[in-house]
Design an enzyme around this catalytic site. Structure first.
Site, PDB file in Angstrom:
ATOM      1  N   ASP A 103       0.783  -1.206  -0.065  1.00  0.00           N
ATOM      2  CA  ASP A 103      -0.148   0.051  -0.064  1.00  0.00           C
ATOM      3  C   ASP A 103       0.953   1.239   0.096  1.00  0.00           C
ATOM      4  O   ASP A 103       0.732   2.208  -0.754  1.00  0.00           O
ATOM      5  CB  ASP A 103      -0.951  -0.029   1.127  1.00  0.00           C
ATOM      6  N   ASP A 106       7.081   3.730   3.204  1.00  0.00           N
ATOM      7  CA  ASP A 106       7.538   4.806   4.186  1.00  0.00           C
ATOM      8  C   ASP A 106       9.123   4.892   4.287  1.00  0.00           C
ATOM      9  O   ASP A 106       9.876   5.060   3.608  1.00  0.00           O
ATOM     10  CB  ASP A 106       6.696   4.739   5.384  1.00  0.00           C
ATOM     11  N   LYS A 134       6.776   7.500  -0.028  1.00  0.00           N
ATOM     12  CA  LYS A 134       7.294   8.549   0.733  1.00  0.00           C
ATOM     13  C   LYS A 134       8.830   8.651   0.530  1.00  0.00           C
ATOM     14  O   LYS A 134       9.582   8.198   1.377  1.00  0.00           O
ATOM     15  CB  LYS A 134       7.026   8.408   2.284  1.00  0.00           C
ATOM     16  N   ARG A 168      -9.716   2.199   6.846  1.00  0.00           N
ATOM     17  CA  ARG A 168      -9.481   1.352   5.613  1.00  0.00           C
ATOM     18  C   ARG A 168     -10.400   1.386   4.263  1.00  0.00           C
ATOM     19  O   ARG A 168     -10.344   1.182   3.366  1.00  0.00           O
ATOM     20  CB  ARG A 168      -9.136  -0.001   6.124  1.00  0.00           C
TER      21      ARG A 168
HETATM   22  P1  IMP Z   1       7.723   1.351   6.748  1.00  0.00           P
HETATM   23  O1  IMP Z   1       8.220   0.058   6.948  1.00  0.00           O
HETATM   24  O2  IMP Z   1       8.087   2.591   7.621  1.00  0.00           O
HETATM   25  O3  IMP Z   1       8.063   1.642   5.087  1.00  0.00           O
HETATM   26  O4  IMP Z   1       6.183   1.438   6.567  1.00  0.00           O
HETATM   27  C1  IMP Z   1       5.287   0.509   6.025  1.00  0.00           C
HETATM   28  C2  IMP Z   1       3.783   0.308   6.676  1.00  0.00           C
HETATM   29  O5  IMP Z   1       3.615   1.220   7.629  1.00  0.00           O
HETATM   30  C3  IMP Z   1       2.794   0.414   5.628  1.00  0.00           C
HETATM   31  O6  IMP Z   1       2.659  -0.805   4.501  1.00  0.00           O
HETATM   32  C4  IMP Z   1       1.750   0.784   6.266  1.00  0.00           C
HETATM   33  O7  IMP Z   1       1.157  -0.169   6.763  1.00  0.00           O
HETATM   34  C5  IMP Z   1       2.581   1.727   7.408  1.00  0.00           C
HETATM   35  N1  IMP Z   1       2.402   3.080   6.948  1.00  0.00           N
HETATM   36  C6  IMP Z   1       3.417   3.888   6.697  1.00  0.00           C
HETATM   37  N2  IMP Z   1       2.913   5.317   6.299  1.00  0.00           N
HETATM   38  C7  IMP Z   1       1.468   5.295   6.502  1.00  0.00           C
HETATM   39  C8  IMP Z   1       0.676   6.330   6.735  1.00  0.00           C
HETATM   40  O8  IMP Z   1       0.724   7.404   6.259  1.00  0.00           O
HETATM   41  N3  IMP Z   1      -0.451   5.776   6.762  1.00  0.00           N
HETATM   42  C9  IMP Z   1      -0.855   4.662   7.360  1.00  0.00           C
HETATM   43  N4  IMP Z   1      -0.002   3.841   7.439  1.00  0.00           N
HETATM   44  C10 IMP Z   1       1.147   3.967   6.953  1.00  0.00           C
END
Ligand code: IMP
Length: 178
Positions: A103, A106, A134, A168
């Protein structure tokens, strides 16, 4: 309805449903044109459930399959930096051409964990497709093959993405109002 309240926070429309459709279409087209053979799509639950469903309907590649994994790295609006595997791959996926459906990417911590898990399974190839990215938060070197849209470091909800497990179901993507 441009604004909504979820628990203690207010969110405003950021990416309307029509634009999400166009993003999904463009990601699916790019995957269809990438030359990948007999792909196994792996959707990362829960956040990617709508994206995965909508992308899959537009995939025209012969023998496309889909499977689901579940990981979690978020509590509320701040990353904990911890990722735990909750549901994994049960079938033998060695030698498969994988397309991971995320989805949102980040920091990339979740993605890195997924790649490591898949590499242990001796898959042939791994491509990554994410609805949202991001770039300013991304800390990894893993190349992301298909990106729906790059966004600033705002917290977003809707179309699969949650705030504390709610939101969601929203058809549009909203961002946290400051
Ligand atoms: P990462 O491991 O920091 O890349 O984060 C990935 C996961 O964090 C995604 O699959 C989402 O479930 C959650 N996430 C990251 N940013 C957001 C946001 O802005 N809104 C909601 N969930 C997020």
């Amino acid at each position: 309805m441009n604004e909504i309240n979820l628990k203690d926070k207010t969110f405003e429309v950021f990416i309307p449903e029509t634009e999400i459709s166009a993003m999904v279409h463009s990601v699916a087209n790019a995957i269809n044109n990438s030359g990948i053979k007999n792909p196994l799509f792996i959707a990362v639950m829960n956040g990617a459930f709508l994206f995965a469903a909508d992308v899959m309907k537009k995939i025209t590649i012969h023998n496309a399959e889909i499977s689901f994994i579940k990981l979690s790295s978020y509590e509320g609006t701040e990353t904990t930096g911890e990722v735990s595997r909750l549901i994994g791959i049960e079938d033998n996926i060695s030698g498969r051409n994988i397309v991971v459906l995320e989805d949102i990417v980040d920091t990339g911590i979740t993605l890195e964990r997924i790649i490591k898990l898949l590499e242990k399974e001796n898959v042939a190839d791994i491509k990554i497709a994410t609805l949202l990215f991001k770039p300013n938060a991304y800390t990894k070197d893993i190349y992301i093959d298909f990106i729906g849209k790059s966004i600033p470091n705002d917290f977003v909800v809707g179309y699969g993405l949650d705030y504390d497990e709610i939101g969601r179901n929203l058809p549009h993507i909203y961002k946290l109002k400051n």
